[in-house]
Design an enzyme around this catalytic site. Structure first.
Site, PDB file in Angstrom:
ATOM      1  N   ASP A  28       0.824  -1.212   0.000  1.00  0.00           N
ATOM      2  CA  ASP A  28       0.000   0.000   0.000  1.00  0.00           C
ATOM      3  C   ASP A  28       0.857   1.260   0.000  1.00  0.00           C
ATOM      4  O   ASP A  28       1.519   1.574   0.980  1.00  0.00           O
ATOM      5  CB  ASP A  28      -0.906  -0.016   1.231  1.00  0.00           C
ATOM      6  CG  ASP A  28      -1.977   1.059   1.191  1.00  0.00           C
ATOM      7  OD1 ASP A  28      -1.993   1.854   0.239  1.00  0.00           O
ATOM      8  OD2 ASP A  28      -2.810   1.106   2.112  1.00  0.00           O
TER       9      ASP A  28
ATOM     10  N   ASP B  58      -1.912   5.543  -6.403  1.00  0.00           N
ATOM     11  CA  ASP B  58      -2.096   4.670  -5.243  1.00  0.00           C
ATOM     12  C   ASP B  58      -2.191   3.210  -5.672  1.00  0.00           C
ATOM     13  O   ASP B  58      -2.993   2.858  -6.540  1.00  0.00           O
ATOM     14  CB  ASP B  58      -3.363   5.085  -4.500  1.00  0.00           C
ATOM     15  CG  ASP B  58      -3.602   4.277  -3.240  1.00  0.00           C
ATOM     16  OD1 ASP B  58      -2.632   3.722  -2.695  1.00  0.00           O
ATOM     17  OD2 ASP B  58      -4.770   4.205  -2.789  1.00  0.00           O
TER      18      ASP B  58
END
Length: 467
Positions: free
Chosen positions: A135, A343
């Site tokens: 992440d 992201d």
């Protein structure tokens, strides 16, 4: 570029399988050691990096209803994550705040997540495997720890601090606890900073109701033989949320406690990934370090500048200056303030309404021959393609600051539950005051390079198939 030391490369092979019902899904590996025993994994050297080959397990069959529920749940969780990121962007604190390694990595559909996961070793008692979501928007790596008061179900055994002689809880007056305290939007240590005996307790909470609570600790982190001593992470004993069956998160964001910052001496703040198409036999890689010779890009790397923002928190911002659909540039006032987040943990790209509506209108114009279908979860531009043997899909291209053009792989343009409901794989935010996010579904078959010291992000076409 040179950092004054031999480039360190971490290749994380991303293993994927094709899910049923036309939805691209991913499968998980039980653990590094179990996978090696079952599949006789081979490693090979390539340009100074060690690559561990992986193979996938067979997955159990699910009913159509269960598959649809799973995918709808994935997209709902994705929408909750987007809402959480919007809050964090808006409310972030303004206070200042020639080694080789290779670990097994797999995809996460059987862990009930469409994100990419990596198996890392944690602890000085042999390095128990923990399967964590990769992440780029998380500032802290955390895993579930025993004894766990309230934990979500995970596939791997809980990390047991008692089994590691090198495990240590950080005190409240430590610099790491201070660093987490500055991240007031997501990390709020509660303890007595004047006491050297008080443990640094943390709470990571999100708008969707998910959270991780525990203590900040340090221990050995093993990345396939590369050991990072004194790695700071969250040892969570109360954790709930849409984390699937993973052990937690690997934080690759821009913060003092992220894996990138903690390994600055080894990797120089430089990393990249190539996310594979979610099909059987496909694989990708995550590379830590600046050795670009291990890439397999088919086009030159083009760089765009990161946006400097005192409120940036852990996020990687760039400026989106345009979008082209089928070669036709769309016009929108939203590009005048086009700051977006790149992201790895968000699935579907979400755009501010002014930009999304312009893209949607152009796509509908070029896709007008196909009948419409009802929306699906967060996706509102859908079509019924039942009976069509061939479909001409308009291309999708993002343009970033510096005239950096990035072509989205054709597999990242449409998202399907089945042929009767095939949707444009983009979603709209609620307001133009929010921040657009480039999700991982549109980053497939791209080499995405993060140069944190150079403050730039690079892109190149690359077929993410290493096996």
């Amino acid at each position: 570029m040179a950092w004054g030391f031999s480039a360190t490369v971490l290749l994380l092979l991303l293993l994927v399988v094709e899910g049923g019902g036309g939805v691209d899904c991913m499968e998980v590996v039980r653990s590094r050691r179990a996978l090696q025993r079952k599949h006789h994994l081979r490693s090979r050297a390539e340009s100074g990096a060690t690559i561990l080959e992986l193979r996938h397990h067979s997955s159990g069959k699910k009913s159509r209803e269960d598959e649809d529920d799973d995918v709808a749940g994935f997209l709902s969780s994705d929408a909750a994550r987007v809402s959480s990121l919007q809050r964090r962007v808006a409310g972030w604190s303004t206070e200042e705040d020639d080694d080789k390694a290779s670990v097994p990595v797999s995809s996460g559909a059987r862990l009930r997540t469409l994100n990419y996961v990596a198996a890392v070793g944690l602890g000085g008692g042999g390095g128990d495997d923990a399967t964590v979501i990769v992440d780029t928007a998380s500032e802290l790596t955390w895993v579930q720890c025993a004894p766990c008061a309230s934990c979500h179900d995970q596939q791997d055994p809980l990390f047991d601090p008692a089994s590691s002689p090198s495990y240590a809880v950080l005190p409240c007056n430590s610099s790491s606890c201070d660093a987490l305290r500055l991240a007031a939007a997501t990390g709020s240590p509660s303890c007595d900073a004047s006491s050297s005996d008080s443990s640094c307790s943390y709470t990571l909470s999100y708008r969707d109701g998910s959270y991780s609570q525990g203590v900040l600790a340090r221990d050995k982190l093993s990345l396939a033989g590369e050991v990072i001593d004194g790695f700071v992470f969250g040892c969570g004993t109360s954790n709930q949320g849409p984390f699937g069956g993973t052990s937690g998160l690997m934080g690759l964001g821009r913060s003092k406690l992220s894996l990138i910052s903690q390994t600055m001496d080894q990797f120089g703040g430089f990393f990249s990934y190539c996310l594979p198409l979610k099909e059987s036999g496909s694989s990708g890689s995550l590379v830590l370090g600046d050795d670009t010779t291990v890439y397999r890009n088919s086009t030159p790397i083009v760089y765009t500048s990161m946006v400097s923002d005192p409120l940036q928190g852990p996020f990687y911002f760039v400026n989106l200056t345009g979008i082209a659909v089928g070669g036709q540039e769309v016009e929108s006032s939203g590009f005048s303030d086009g700051k977006v987040i790149v992201d790895s943990g968000t699935i579907i790209t979400t755009l501010v309404p002014s930009v999304y509506n312009a893209v949607k209108a152009e796509f509908l114009s070029q896709f007008a021959e196909y009948p419409r279908a009802p929306g699906y979860s967060i996706l509102d531009t859908c079509f019924n393609l039942t009976g069509f043997r061939e479909v001409q899909i308009p291309s999708l291209k993002f343009v970033f600051d510096g005239n950096v053009e990035v072509e989205v792989d054709s597999s990242g343009v449409l998202f399907s539950s089945d042929s009767s409901q095939v949707c444009l794989a983009l979603a709209s935010l609620k307001s133009d005051y929010e921040t657009s996010i480039i999700g991982n579904y549109q980053q497939k078959n791209l080499r995405v390079i993060f140069d944190t010291l150079g403050s730039q992000i690079g892109f190149a076409q690359e077929t993410c198939d290493y096996i």
